[in-house]
Every structure is written in structure tokens, then in C-alpha cells.
Design an enzyme around this catalytic site. Structure first.
Site, mmCIF file in Angstrom:
data_model
loop_
_atom_site.group_PDB
_atom_site.id
_atom_site.type_symbol
_atom_site.label_atom_id
_atom_site.label_comp_id
_atom_site.label_asym_id
_atom_site.label_seq_id
_atom_site.Cartn_x
_atom_site.Cartn_y
_atom_site.Cartn_z
ATOM 1 N N THR A 79 6.083 41.661 14.887
ATOM 2 C CA THR A 79 5.080 40.595 14.760
ATOM 3 C C THR A 79 5.259 39.824 13.455
ATOM 4 O OG1 THR A 79 3.519 41.920 16.033
ATOM 5 C CG2 THR A 79 2.589 40.140 14.706
ATOM 6 N N GLY A 118 2.976 48.776 10.460
ATOM 7 C CA GLY A 118 2.337 49.913 9.801
ATOM 8 C C GLY A 118 3.312 50.631 8.878
ATOM 9 N N GLU A 362 0.263 46.355 20.338
ATOM 10 C CA GLU A 362 1.137 46.761 21.453
ATOM 11 C C GLU A 362 0.896 45.905 22.670
ATOM 12 O OE1 GLU A 362 2.965 49.415 19.824
ATOM 13 O OE2 GLU A 362 4.265 48.152 21.060
HETATM 14 C C1 LIG Z 1 2.428 58.467 20.289
HETATM 15 C C2 LIG Z 1 2.562 57.001 20.270
HETATM 16 C C3 LIG Z 1 1.702 56.384 19.270
HETATM 17 C C4 LIG Z 1 2.391 55.273 18.605
HETATM 18 C C5 LIG Z 1 1.413 54.514 17.765
HETATM 19 C C6 LIG Z 1 2.031 53.246 17.322
HETATM 20 C C7 LIG Z 1 1.052 52.341 16.636
HETATM 21 C C8 LIG Z 1 1.336 50.955 17.094
HETATM 22 C C9 LIG Z 1 1.049 49.933 16.085
HETATM 23 C C10 LIG Z 1 1.302 48.593 16.713
HETATM 24 C C11 LIG Z 1 2.569 48.157 16.957
HETATM 25 C C12 LIG Z 1 2.745 46.849 17.563
HETATM 26 O O1 LIG Z 1 1.811 46.126 17.894
HETATM 27 S S1 LIG Z 1 4.389 46.435 17.826
HETATM 28 C C13 LIG Z 1 4.289 44.795 18.451
HETATM 29 C C14 LIG Z 1 3.721 44.782 19.871
HETATM 30 N N1 LIG Z 1 3.822 43.448 20.386
HETATM 31 C C15 LIG Z 1 3.649 43.178 21.685
HETATM 32 O O2 LIG Z 1 3.312 44.021 22.518
HETATM 33 C C16 LIG Z 1 3.930 41.733 22.075
HETATM 34 C C17 LIG Z 1 3.412 41.434 23.476
HETATM 35 N N2 LIG Z 1 4.263 40.416 24.109
HETATM 36 C C18 LIG Z 1 5.201 40.786 25.052
HETATM 37 O O3 LIG Z 1 5.374 41.962 25.417
HETATM 38 C C19 LIG Z 1 6.018 39.663 25.642
HETATM 39 O O4 LIG Z 1 6.002 38.538 24.775
HETATM 40 C C20 LIG Z 1 5.446 39.243 27.030
HETATM 41 C C21 LIG Z 1 3.951 38.898 26.916
HETATM 42 C C22 LIG Z 1 5.666 40.378 28.011
HETATM 43 C C23 LIG Z 1 6.181 37.997 27.495
HETATM 44 O O5 LIG Z 1 7.577 38.242 27.301
HETATM 45 P P1 LIG Z 1 8.599 37.129 27.732
HETATM 46 O O6 LIG Z 1 8.051 35.798 27.391
HETATM 47 O O7 LIG Z 1 9.931 37.508 27.193
HETATM 48 O O8 LIG Z 1 8.661 37.339 29.307
HETATM 49 P P2 LIG Z 1 7.999 36.451 30.435
HETATM 50 O O9 LIG Z 1 8.622 35.098 30.413
HETATM 51 O O10 LIG Z 1 6.511 36.546 30.371
HETATM 52 O O11 LIG Z 1 8.486 37.263 31.730
HETATM 53 C C24 LIG Z 1 9.864 37.189 32.100
HETATM 54 C C25 LIG Z 1 10.152 38.399 32.977
HETATM 55 O O12 LIG Z 1 10.267 39.554 32.131
HETATM 56 C C26 LIG Z 1 9.440 40.582 32.637
HETATM 57 N N3 LIG Z 1 9.017 41.426 31.510
HETATM 58 C C27 LIG Z 1 8.342 41.033 30.424
HETATM 59 N N4 LIG Z 1 8.158 42.071 29.599
HETATM 60 C C28 LIG Z 1 8.753 43.147 30.188
HETATM 61 C C29 LIG Z 1 8.889 44.510 29.838
HETATM 62 N N5 LIG Z 1 8.371 45.008 28.703
HETATM 63 N N6 LIG Z 1 9.564 45.320 30.683
HETATM 64 C C30 LIG Z 1 10.069 44.837 31.831
HETATM 65 N N7 LIG Z 1 9.960 43.550 32.238
HETATM 66 C C31 LIG Z 1 9.305 42.721 31.409
HETATM 67 C C32 LIG Z 1 8.294 39.869 33.276
HETATM 68 O O13 LIG Z 1 7.619 40.722 34.198
HETATM 69 C C33 LIG Z 1 9.013 38.725 33.949
HETATM 70 O O14 LIG Z 1 9.592 39.230 35.124
HETATM 71 P P3 LIG Z 1 9.689 38.243 36.409
HETATM 72 O O15 LIG Z 1 8.285 37.914 36.798
HETATM 73 O O16 LIG Z 1 10.408 39.067 37.441
HETATM 74 O O17 LIG Z 1 10.454 37.027 35.937
HETATM 75 C C1 LIG Z 2 -4.107 47.491 13.688
HETATM 76 C C2 LIG Z 2 -2.869 46.729 14.070
HETATM 77 C C3 LIG Z 2 -1.623 47.296 13.868
HETATM 78 C C4 LIG Z 2 -0.466 46.589 14.199
HETATM 79 N N1 LIG Z 2 0.766 47.164 13.954
HETATM 80 C C5 LIG Z 2 1.880 46.451 14.240
HETATM 81 C C6 LIG Z 2 3.171 47.005 13.942
HETATM 82 O O1 LIG Z 2 3.267 48.120 13.447
HETATM 83 N N2 LIG Z 2 4.265 46.269 14.217
HETATM 84 C C7 LIG Z 2 4.185 45.008 14.784
HETATM 85 O O2 LIG Z 2 5.226 44.382 15.021
HETATM 86 N N3 LIG Z 2 2.972 44.461 15.088
HETATM 87 C C8 LIG Z 2 1.827 45.152 14.829
HETATM 88 N N4 LIG Z 2 0.592 44.614 15.122
HETATM 89 C C9 LIG Z 2 0.521 43.243 15.639
HETATM 90 C C10 LIG Z 2 0.156 43.210 17.115
HETATM 91 O O3 LIG Z 2 1.229 43.638 17.892
HETATM 92 C C11 LIG Z 2 -0.259 41.785 17.484
HETATM 93 O O4 LIG Z 2 -1.428 41.461 16.759
HETATM 94 C C12 LIG Z 2 -0.530 41.682 18.982
HETATM 95 O O5 LIG Z 2 0.687 41.744 19.693
HETATM 96 C C13 LIG Z 2 -1.269 40.394 19.352
HETATM 97 O O6 LIG Z 2 -0.522 39.272 18.981
HETATM 98 P P1 LIG Z 2 -1.165 38.160 18.016
HETATM 99 O O7 LIG Z 2 -1.772 38.830 16.885
HETATM 100 O O8 LIG Z 2 -0.128 37.130 17.811
HETATM 101 O O9 LIG Z 2 -2.344 37.530 18.870
HETATM 102 P P2 LIG Z 2 -2.255 36.164 19.738
HETATM 103 O O10 LIG Z 2 -1.310 36.361 20.867
HETATM 104 O O11 LIG Z 2 -2.096 35.030 18.823
HETATM 105 O O12 LIG Z 2 -3.740 36.212 20.367
HETATM 106 C C14 LIG Z 2 -4.740 35.299 19.972
HETATM 107 C C15 LIG Z 2 -5.477 34.901 21.251
HETATM 108 O O13 LIG Z 2 -4.566 34.127 22.050
HETATM 109 C C16 LIG Z 2 -4.573 34.608 23.379
HETATM 110 N N5 LIG Z 2 -3.274 34.377 24.013
HETATM 111 C C17 LIG Z 2 -2.058 34.505 23.461
HETATM 112 N N6 LIG Z 2 -1.093 34.220 24.348
HETATM 113 C C18 LIG Z 2 -1.716 33.914 25.512
HETATM 114 C C19 LIG Z 2 -1.286 33.534 26.808
HETATM 115 N N7 LIG Z 2 0.022 33.406 27.115
HETATM 116 N N8 LIG Z 2 -2.225 33.296 27.764
HETATM 117 C C20 LIG Z 2 -3.530 33.426 27.475
HETATM 118 N N9 LIG Z 2 -4.015 33.779 26.261
HETATM 119 C C21 LIG Z 2 -3.111 34.015 25.295
HETATM 120 C C22 LIG Z 2 -4.843 36.096 23.229
HETATM 121 O O14 LIG Z 2 -5.363 36.648 24.443
HETATM 122 C C23 LIG Z 2 -5.894 36.101 22.112
HETATM 123 O O15 LIG Z 2 -7.160 35.879 22.687
HETATM 124 C C24 LIG Z 2 -0.573 45.296 14.777
HETATM 125 C C25 LIG Z 2 -1.829 44.732 14.996
HETATM 126 C C26 LIG Z 2 -2.980 45.451 14.656
HETATM 127 C C27 LIG Z 2 -4.322 44.828 14.917
#
Ligand SMILES: CCCCCCCCC/C=C/C(=O)SCCNC(=O)CCNC(=O)[C@H](O)C(C)(C)COP(=O)(O)OP(=O)(O)OC[C@H]1O[C@@H](n2cnc3c(N)ncnc32)[C@H](O)[C@@H]1OP(=O)(O)O
Ligand SMILES: Cc1cc2nc3c(=O)[nH]c(=O)nc-3n(C[C@H](O)[C@H](O)[C@H](O)COP(=O)(O)OP(=O)(O)OC[C@H]3O[C@@H](n4cnc5c(N)ncnc54)[C@H](O)[C@@H]3O)c2cc1C
Length: 596
Positions: A79, A118, A362
Site C-alpha cells: 500500500t 506493519g 487485506e
Molecule cells: C495468520 C495470518 C495473520 C496475518 C496478519 C497480517 C496483518 C495484515 C496487515 C495488513 C496487510 C495489508 O493490508 S497488505 C495490502 C492488502 N491490500 C489489498 O488487499 C488490496 C486489495 N486490492 C486487490 O486485491 C486488487 O486491487 C483487486 C481489488 C482484486 C483488483 O485487482 P485487479 O485490478 O488487478 O484485478 P481486476 O481487474 O479487478 O480483475 C481482473 C481479474 O483478476 C481476478 N483476480 C483479482 N484478484 C485476484 C486474486 N487475488 N486471485 C485470483 N484472481 C484474482 C479477478 O477475479 C478478475 O478475473 P476475471 O473476472 O476472470 O477477469
Molecule cells: C491497521 C492497518 C494495517 C495495515 N497494514 C498494511 C500492511 O502491513 N501492508 C500494506 O501493504 N498495507 C497495509 N494496510 C493498508 C490496507 O491494505 C489498505 O488500507 C486497504 O487495502 C484499503 O485501501 P485504501 O486504504 O487505499 O482504501 P481505498 O481503496 O482508498 O478506500 C476508500 C474508499 O473507496 C472505496 N473504493 C475504493 N475502490 C473502489 C471501487 N473500485 N469501487 C467502489 N468503491 C471503492 C472503498 O470502498 C472505501 O470506501 C493496512 C491498513 C490498516 C488499516
């Protein structure tokens, strides 16, 4: 505070290592050390799993021993200030320089800075960085790189690295979340994690993965794990709230009777018994999801990625719904404990702040449900083309002829009712999209205009999956139990179905033959079931078997000495060290004397 937590974190980690246990146990045992989050959570929760999931065997042989022996401490920096959800929009770049066989990392703008990881602020000396990979002038999208950011001896940031802590948050305040910027920071070619894509010495990009989204694999793993984490979190919160409700006596409904336990109020049972059921429902669903996940991994090892889309859809909606339900129900547990539930010493605030964060990290709730909706709409269209449906969508077939499902208030009938609601809501979304397209919109706009309904359809699908899995797994697992245990667990799973049927009467009226009279029957059955569960409520939370050291709660300790523990904790607060605070002499007294 940070120093204390780092010390406890290391005691916890080395203790587990000595016992030769694995990181999920770490997650559970860390509860006995922390109310808040360990700065090492990301090391074991994402850094190590990414090395396993994204590195070649040779790279694993290099990095895994260092990580497991804590010779390096890592995190997962994906992120950025400007992007979290939209991974394809990440701004950090990694440009290959064939002349030196290095990648040059850059965060071109302030919005490109990594933000949130984190442990990044002051703890980690390495991290996984997701960056747009450029080679030979072509961008190949976000790829994972392993990057050393601090000197392992001095812990000083390396030249070209800007790193620090992002500041106070609603919770997670010991997780040491950080920011990270790169100024032409060079890393060896070998630091590209090359399981799914490679860059040769001359800069040729070689795609290895059979599926374009395997780079996202760590997120899928964590989403799967979070469902289990939520069950655990909610079980702790409801243990605290039910035990406190058994101790707390309040009000006098009958003038000649003593004040009753608040657990005897039907409204208190309504607040809390769904929390017990939901903890069970999520635990059983998380085990089912884990088995699905390991099955898909096995398929992919055989080169078959056909089951990955369904896993992505399932892990997305189950992560979204489990974290959302848990956040809401932990707050409900706090509400049920009155003022004392607001005390930090109850541990409910810390449990809530952890759960509510998981609704966002996540993968944001809305975004992940829309991912599931994408899969549901595609499945509906494949059904229209006569193609087979995946197992969790088999219920769509019943909607083919469009006939309304006849309402049946047996538990199995209610599960079928939720299938009908999900099928109906998905069908309504498909109809809405097609209507907008017929009115001249392109697909993207028609999709956007339907997203409110699509989020609802994904939630309905997820609820139908949870209801079915909960019911089936309860029946399977209690088959050999005593009639008494079987009866109580059946009551809990029935309560879950009745609760959600009453929450979704609108949908059931729309997509089944549910009548007003049926709703009255549901309400009566639900209230009668609350009374039936009441005698076993404390036993049910005791069965979660949390030690006091893990609950860390003045309200939830096993001995029920709530008021003594509240007072003990109060007397420990620093403000009580002196009878008169020095603020009296500095400010209050001069003010009273008109001298301020
Ligand atoms: C013990 C433990 C404690 C562990 C404790 C750990 C603490 C955690 C602390 C926090 C850590 C974090 O937050 S780490 C950061 C986390 N960040 C996120 O989760 C970001 C969320 N965003 C995303 O995942 C992506 O941007 C998403 C929204 C899926 C969109 O991705 P894209 O734009 O690349 O893809 P799209 O254009 O939407 O879709 C294209 C195609 O890809 C597919 N696709 C998309 N994602 C896919 C996936 N993951 N796997 C398979 N297929 C996927 C879709 O279904 C579509 O398929 P078709 O329909 O067939 O085309
Ligand atoms: C406690 C905590 C720990 C974290 N730890 C980590 C870490 O260790 N590593 C890491 O990489 N990240 C980490 N993150 C970041 C986290 O993964 C992101 O905050 C999360 O993925 C959401 O993305 P964003 O913050 O950009 O929110 P945004 O996506 O900007 O969301 C803002 C608003 O926009 C809306 N929105 C966004 N896209 C769309 C769409 N396509 N359609 C409709 N609505 C939409 C959302 O629903 C939301 O209401 C952490 C976050 C928190 C809060």
C-alpha cells in the site's frame, strides 16, 4: 510502550521457536503477551508466507532460514499513500539496469511512498516491496521484490531509504506501521521474487505463472486466515460479555424480587447469543475455506488454475463478511456490558479496534464484495450459456425457471431460502446491468450503476454459503456426540438461521413464499430458542476455554470477581500514584484564586 512490546514480542517468538512450533500458534500465543499487536506480526504473517509463495526454491533456500531464525526482520509494503485498493495503480517503480544487473527503486511522488506496512517504522530491516516492474522500456505491472532497508548491525536506514512511523491510529498502536520512500535505491536482479515471473541478466522479462494474479497470492492466504482469526476474536469478546452478564445484576422488573442477572433479560440474550453462534459459524466456515484453499494450491501445483477464481470469490466475500460481522458483534458485546465495557481493562476496546481494522486491511469490504460479485455475474452468464456451475453456485440452477421458492421453516428449508435470496439478487443484478446496456450504457457504466445491488448480492451469496456450511458441518461433527451436546449445538446453528431470516425478511418476502404469518412464527421460535439456550450460555463460552491471561479482561475472568478487578486496575493507573496531582498546584489552584 514500543520497547515493552518489542521485548514481549521477542520473548513470545523465541519461546515458540524453542518449542519448535509454527507461526499460526505464534498468533494465538501472542495473545497471552499482548492486548495490542506485535511489531513482528507482519514478519510471520506476510513476509515469510510471501517468501514461500513468491520465491523460487533457490531464493527460498537463501531467505527462508534468515527469516525463520530472525536474522532478518521483514514486513509487506504494498500500500502507498495514494493507492491501497487499486494495486495496478501503485506508483513505486523498479527499473532494470542490465549494465549493472540491478533494479533501481523509486518513489517518484509523495503519493508513491509506501504507507501502512506493519513493523516498517522502526522494527523491520527488510521488506517485500510491490513495485511496477520496468525492463527494456516496458512496464510489466506490480511485482514483488525483497529489499533490505536498514543496516543489520546499526539498524540505520540505508542510503536512499526514507523510513519512519506513521503515527497514532484508532488501534494497532504497537504494530509500528511505517512509511518508506526510495531515492534511486539499487537492489540486485536476484531480489525480484521469481517464482511467477523472471528477468534475465540481459533484461528479458519471462512470465512463468499460468495465471496473471498469482502475485496476489499472499493476500488470498491472509484473507483465508483472517476468517479464523475473526472467529477467535469474537469468541473472546462474547466470553467476556456473557460472563460479565452472568455476574452483573441490575434493575427490578418485579418489586418483590432481587435484581436479576442481566443475562436473564431477553434483549441481552438477543445481543449475545448470536455472537456465540457466529463464532461457531465462522470457525467451521474458516476450516472449510482452509480445506478449499489447500485444495486449490494442490491443483495449482499440478498446473491447474481452474479452481482459483472460485477461491478468490470465496476468500473475498468470507473475509469481508467475517470481519464486518465480527466488528459489529464485538461492539455489540461492548454495548451489552454498559459503562464497564468501555473500560480498556475489559479488553473489549482492544478487541474491537483489532477487528474493525481487518474490515479494511487485506482488502476493503466493498471492494472485495465487488470482486465476488464479478464472479457471481460471470457464473450466471455461464449458466445461461449452458455451462456447468462451480460447487458453491449450484443453487443458481433452482433460479433458472424463475419460480418462487416455497417457504419451509425447517433449518434445511431456511438454508434453501437463503440460496433463493442469493440467486434472486444475482439475477436482479444481471437484469439491471442488461437494462442499462439496452438503454445505451457501456458495460462498465452499467456495472457501476448496479454496484449497490452487486454488493448486496455478494453478501447474500456469502450468507448462504455460511448458513449451509455451518449447518452441514455441525451435523457432521456432532454425529458422534452425546444427545445433550448435539442438542445444544443444533440450537446454536438454528439460532443463526432464525436470526438471519429475521434480519432478511425483506429478501425472503421478495424471493420466496414467506408470509406475514411465517414471520410471526419465526419471531416466536427465535425468542423461545433464546430462553432454551440461556441455561447453557455460560457453559458455552467456558467451552471456548480461554485462560484469564489470554482474555486479559477485568470483566471476563473465570472467577467472576469483576468489581475487585476493576478497582485493582483503577488503582494501578499513574494518576493514582499521588493523592493530589501537581496540575492542581500548577493550574487549578491559581485559577480558583483568579491568578491564571
Ligand atoms: C495468520 C495470518 C495473520 C496475518 C496478519 C497480517 C496483518 C495484515 C496487515 C495488513 C496487510 C495489508 O493490508 S497488505 C495490502 C492488502 N491490500 C489489498 O488487499 C488490496 C486489495 N486490492 C486487490 O486485491 C486488487 O486491487 C483487486 C481489488 C482484486 C483488483 O485487482 P485487479 O485490478 O488487478 O484485478 P481486476 O481487474 O479487478 O480483475 C481482473 C481479474 O483478476 C481476478 N483476480 C483479482 N484478484 C485476484 C486474486 N487475488 N486471485 C485470483 N484472481 C484474482 C479477478 O477475479 C478478475 O478475473 P476475471 O473476472 O476472470 O477477469
Ligand atoms: C491497521 C492497518 C494495517 C495495515 N497494514 C498494511 C500492511 O502491513 N501492508 C500494506 O501493504 N498495507 C497495509 N494496510 C493498508 C490496507 O491494505 C489498505 O488500507 C486497504 O487495502 C484499503 O485501501 P485504501 O486504504 O487505499 O482504501 P481505498 O481503496 O482508498 O478506500 C476508500 C474508499 O473507496 C472505496 N473504493 C475504493 N475502490 C473502489 C471501487 N473500485 N469501487 C467502489 N468503491 C471503492 C472503498 O470502498 C472505501 O470506501 C493496512 C491498513 C490498516 C488499516
Amino acid at each position: 510502550m514500543y520497547g515493552q512490546i518489542v521485548r514481549d514480542g521477542l520473548v513470545n517468538v523465541t519461546g515458540i521457536e524453542d518449542l519448535g512450533l509454527t507461526s499460526p500458534v505464534l498468533q494465538r500465543t501472542s495473545d497471552a503477551f499482548f492486548k495490542e499487536i506485535s511489531p513482528f506480526l507482519l514478519h510471520f504473517g506476510m513476509f515469510v508466507p510471501t517468501i514461500i509463495g513468491q520465491c523460487t526454491p533457490e531464493q527460498q533456500a537463501k531467505w527462508l532460514p534468515l527469516a525463520m531464525d530472525l536474522k532478518i526482520i521483514g514486513t509487506y509494503a504494498q500500500t502507498e499513500l495514494g493507492h491501497g485498493t487499486f494495486i495496478r495503480g501503485l506508483e513505486t517503480t523498479a527499473t532494470y539496469d542490465a549494465s549493472t544487473e540491478q533494479f533501481i527503486l523509486k518513489t517518484p511522488k509523495l503519493s508513491s511512498y509506501k504507507w501502512w506496512a506493519g513493523g516498517l517504522g522502526k522494527t523491520a530491516n527488510h521488506c517485500i516491496v510491490l513495485a511496477q516492474l520496468y525492463t527494456k522500456g516496458v512496464c510489466h505491472g506490480p511485482h514483488p521484490f525483497i529489499v533490505q532497508i536498514r543496516d543489520t548491525e546499526t539498524h540505520m536506514p540505508l542510503p536512499g531509504i526514507k523510513v519512519g512511523e506513521i503515527g497514532p491510529k484508532l488501534g494497532f498502536n504497537t504494530a509500528d506501521n511505517g512509511f518508506l520512500g526510495f531515492e534511486d535505491f539499487r537492489i540486485p536482479r536476484e531480489n525480484l521474487m521469481m517464482k511467477n515471473a523472471q528477468v534475465t541478466k540481459d533484461g528479458t522479462y519471462v512470465k512463468v505463472a499460468r495465471h496473471g494474479k498469482l502475485t496476489y497470492g499472499t493476500m488470498v492466504f491472509v484473507r483465508v486466515m483472517l476468517v479464523s482469526d475473526m472467529a477467535y476474536c469474537l469468541a473472546k469478546a462474547v466470553t467476556i460479555a456473557v460472563r460479565y452478564s452472568a455476574v452483573r445484576r441490575q434493575s427490578q422488573p418485579k418489586p418483590d424480587q432481587p435484581e436479576p442477572q442481566v443475562l436473564d433479560y431477553l434483549t441481552q440474550q438477543h445481543k449475545l447469543f448470536i455472537c456465540i453462534s457466529t463464532a461457531h459459524a465462522m470457525k467451521l466456515t474458516s476450516t472449510w475455506l482452509w480445506n478449499t484453499f489447500t485444495g486449490v494450491l494442490a491443483d495449482m501445483r499440478d498446473g491447474n488454475t481452474d479452481t482459483l477464481p472460485e477461491l478468490h470469490a470465496l476468500s473475498s466475500c468470507l473475509k469481508a463478511i467475517s470481519t464486518s460481522d465480527t466488528s459489529a458483534l464485538i461492539e455489540q458485546c461492548r454495548f451489552a456490558c454498559g459503562g464497564h465495557g468501555y473500560m480498556y481493562s475489559s479488553n473489549l476496546p482492544a478487541l474491537y479496534s483489532f477487528a474493525t481494522a481487518t474490515r479494511t486491511y487485506e482488502g476493503d469490504y466493498t471492494v472485495l464484495l465487488l470482486q465476488t460479485a464479478r464472479f457471481l455475474v460471470k457464473s450466471w452468464e455461464q449458466m445461461d450459456e449452458g455451462k456447468p456451475l462451480t460447487p458453491t453456485l449450484a443453487y443458481l440452477e433452482q433460479s433458472r425457471n424463475g419460480s418462487q421458492v416455497s417457504w419451509d421453516d425447517s433449518p434445511e428449508g431456511i438454508v434453501r431460502g437463503f440460496d433463493a435470496v442469493a440467486a434472486g439478487r444475482i439475477g436482479a443484478c444481471v437484469k439491471s446491468i442488461r437494462k442499462h446496456i439496452n438503454n445505451g450504457m457501456d458495460y462498465e457504466d452499467a456495472w457501476q450503476m448496479t454496484t449497490v445491488q452487486l454488493v448486496g448480492a455478494a453478501e447474500a451469496h456469502c450468507r448462504a454459503v455460511i448458513c449451509r456450511v455451518y449447518r452441514d458441518e455441525t451435523a457432521r461433527l456432532t454425529a458422534g456426540c452425546s444427545p445433550g451436546v448435539k442438542a445444544v449445538l443444533d440450537q446454536l446453528s438454528t439460532l443463526y438461521l432464525l436470526y438471519w431470516a429475521l434480519e432478511r425478511t425483506g429478501d425472503l418476502l421478495r424471493f420466496s413464499s414467506l408470509s406475514e404469518r411465517d414471520i410471526e412464527n419465526l419471531q416466536a421460535r427465535y425468542e423461545a430458542l433464546l430462553l432454551k439456550i440461556r441455561p447453557n450460555a455460560v457453559g458455552l463460552v467456558d467451552a471456548f476455554d480461554f485462560r484469564d491471561e489470554v482474555l486479559m479482561s477485568t470483566l471476563g475472568s473465570y472467577d467472576g470477581r469483576v468489581y475487585e478487578r476493576l478497582m485493582e486496575e483503577a488503582l494501578k493507573t499513574p494518576l493514582n500514584r499521588e493523592p493530589v496531582s501537581d496540575s492542581f498546584h500548577k493550574y487549578i489552584k491559581p485559577m480558583m484564586q483568579g491568578k491564571l
